[in-house]
Design a protein around this motif. Structure first.
Motif, PDB file in Angstrom:
ATOM      1  N   LEU A 105       0.711  -1.287   0.056  1.00  0.00           N
ATOM      2  CA  LEU A 105       0.092   0.138   0.169  1.00  0.00           C
ATOM      3  C   LEU A 105       0.923   1.185   0.025  1.00  0.00           C
ATOM      4  O   LEU A 105       0.344   2.307  -0.747  1.00  0.00           O
ATOM      5  CB  LEU A 105      -0.912  -0.155   1.178  1.00  0.00           C
ATOM      6  N   ILE A 106       2.088   1.071   0.741  1.00  0.00           N
ATOM      7  CA  ILE A 106       3.016   2.376   0.486  1.00  0.00           C
ATOM      8  C   ILE A 106       3.345   2.627  -0.931  1.00  0.00           C
ATOM      9  O   ILE A 106       3.368   3.826  -1.495  1.00  0.00           O
ATOM     10  CB  ILE A 106       4.297   2.148   1.334  1.00  0.00           C
ATOM     11  N   GLY A 107       3.572   1.495  -1.646  1.00  0.00           N
ATOM     12  CA  GLY A 107       3.843   1.559  -3.095  1.00  0.00           C
ATOM     13  C   GLY A 107       2.616   2.376  -3.876  1.00  0.00           C
ATOM     14  O   GLY A 107       2.817   3.009  -4.708  1.00  0.00           O
ATOM     15  N   LEU A 108       1.604   1.794  -3.562  1.00  0.00           N
ATOM     16  CA  LEU A 108       0.324   2.512  -4.211  1.00  0.00           C
ATOM     17  C   LEU A 108       0.134   4.000  -3.766  1.00  0.00           C
ATOM     18  O   LEU A 108      -0.314   4.789  -4.670  1.00  0.00           O
ATOM     19  CB  LEU A 108      -0.728   1.869  -3.751  1.00  0.00           C
ATOM     20  N   MET A 109       0.552   4.243  -2.554  1.00  0.00           N
ATOM     21  CA  MET A 109       0.471   5.662  -2.020  1.00  0.00           C
ATOM     22  C   MET A 109       1.531   6.409  -2.768  1.00  0.00           C
ATOM     23  O   MET A 109       1.496   7.680  -3.256  1.00  0.00           O
ATOM     24  CB  MET A 109       0.650   5.886  -0.492  1.00  0.00           C
ATOM     25  N   ILE A 110       2.824   5.756  -2.988  1.00  0.00           N
ATOM     26  CA  ILE A 110       3.724   6.606  -4.017  1.00  0.00           C
ATOM     27  C   ILE A 110       3.053   6.810  -5.207  1.00  0.00           C
ATOM     28  O   ILE A 110       3.523   8.183  -5.868  1.00  0.00           O
ATOM     29  CB  ILE A 110       5.039   5.794  -3.892  1.00  0.00           C
ATOM     30  N   GLY A 111       2.513   6.002  -5.950  1.00  0.00           N
ATOM     31  CA  GLY A 111       2.122   6.422  -7.178  1.00  0.00           C
ATOM     32  C   GLY A 111       0.994   7.141  -7.396  1.00  0.00           C
ATOM     33  O   GLY A 111       0.675   8.166  -7.941  1.00  0.00           O
TER      34      GLY A 111
END
Length: 159
Positions: A105-111
């Motif tokens: 989800l951190i990866g999704l938030m970076i996007g």
């Protein structure tokens, strides 16, 4: 303490030492207060990601559709992001998946952050960061669960 720790290490379970700290199979101590605080955080973030964030995307609400039209990828991307948010929210409250879910989800938030800055002019750039920060705390505290999942997936789990 060593008895509890060795039992936890051989069974893959968590044990409690004399001070009330939980010792996981990977030797990471977590106090009961920390565990309950992070569990509450997991539930709050999961509810936020599932209800006001994923649901409008999954039902194709016009507010979500307009934003994704501006991105330029079409409806399929809106449904994909909604599905990823919902899956991440569910996995966030499953003990074994909580740490790896927080990382994903951190990866999704970076996007989302990059999209806010590049496509939408940065008006709400802080929103993905406000979600990513507690996710980073969850990932850090639940790192023992991520290690356990990795061990299970790679076949290196202790029996």
């Amino acid at each position: 303490m060593s008895t509890h720790r060795s039992t936890a290490a051989t069974t893959g379970a968590a044990a409690t030492n004399a001070s009330g700290a939980t010792i996981t199979s990977y030797g990471t101590p977590t106090s009961r207060r920390t565990h309950l605080t992070v569990l509450s955080l997991q539930i709050l973030i999961a509810l936020f990601l599932a209800v006001p964030s994923a649901v409008p995307k999954l039902i194709g609400h016009e507010s979500a559709a307009a934003g994704f039209d501006e991105i330029g990828f079409g409806d399929w991307f809106m449904y994909l992001v909604g599905a990823l948010e919902l899956a991440g929210a569910v996995a966030l409250v499953i003990p074994l998946l909580s740490g790896v879910s927080a990382l994903a989800l951190i990866g999704l938030m970076i996007g989302a952050f990059v999209t806010q800055v590049t496509v939408f002019g940065g008006e709400y750039w802080f929103t993905p960061l406000l979600v990513a920060i507690p996710l980073a705390v969850i990932a850090r505290v639940r790192r023992d669960r991520t290690a356990r999942l990795l061990a299970l997936v790679t076949g290196r789990a202790r029996s």
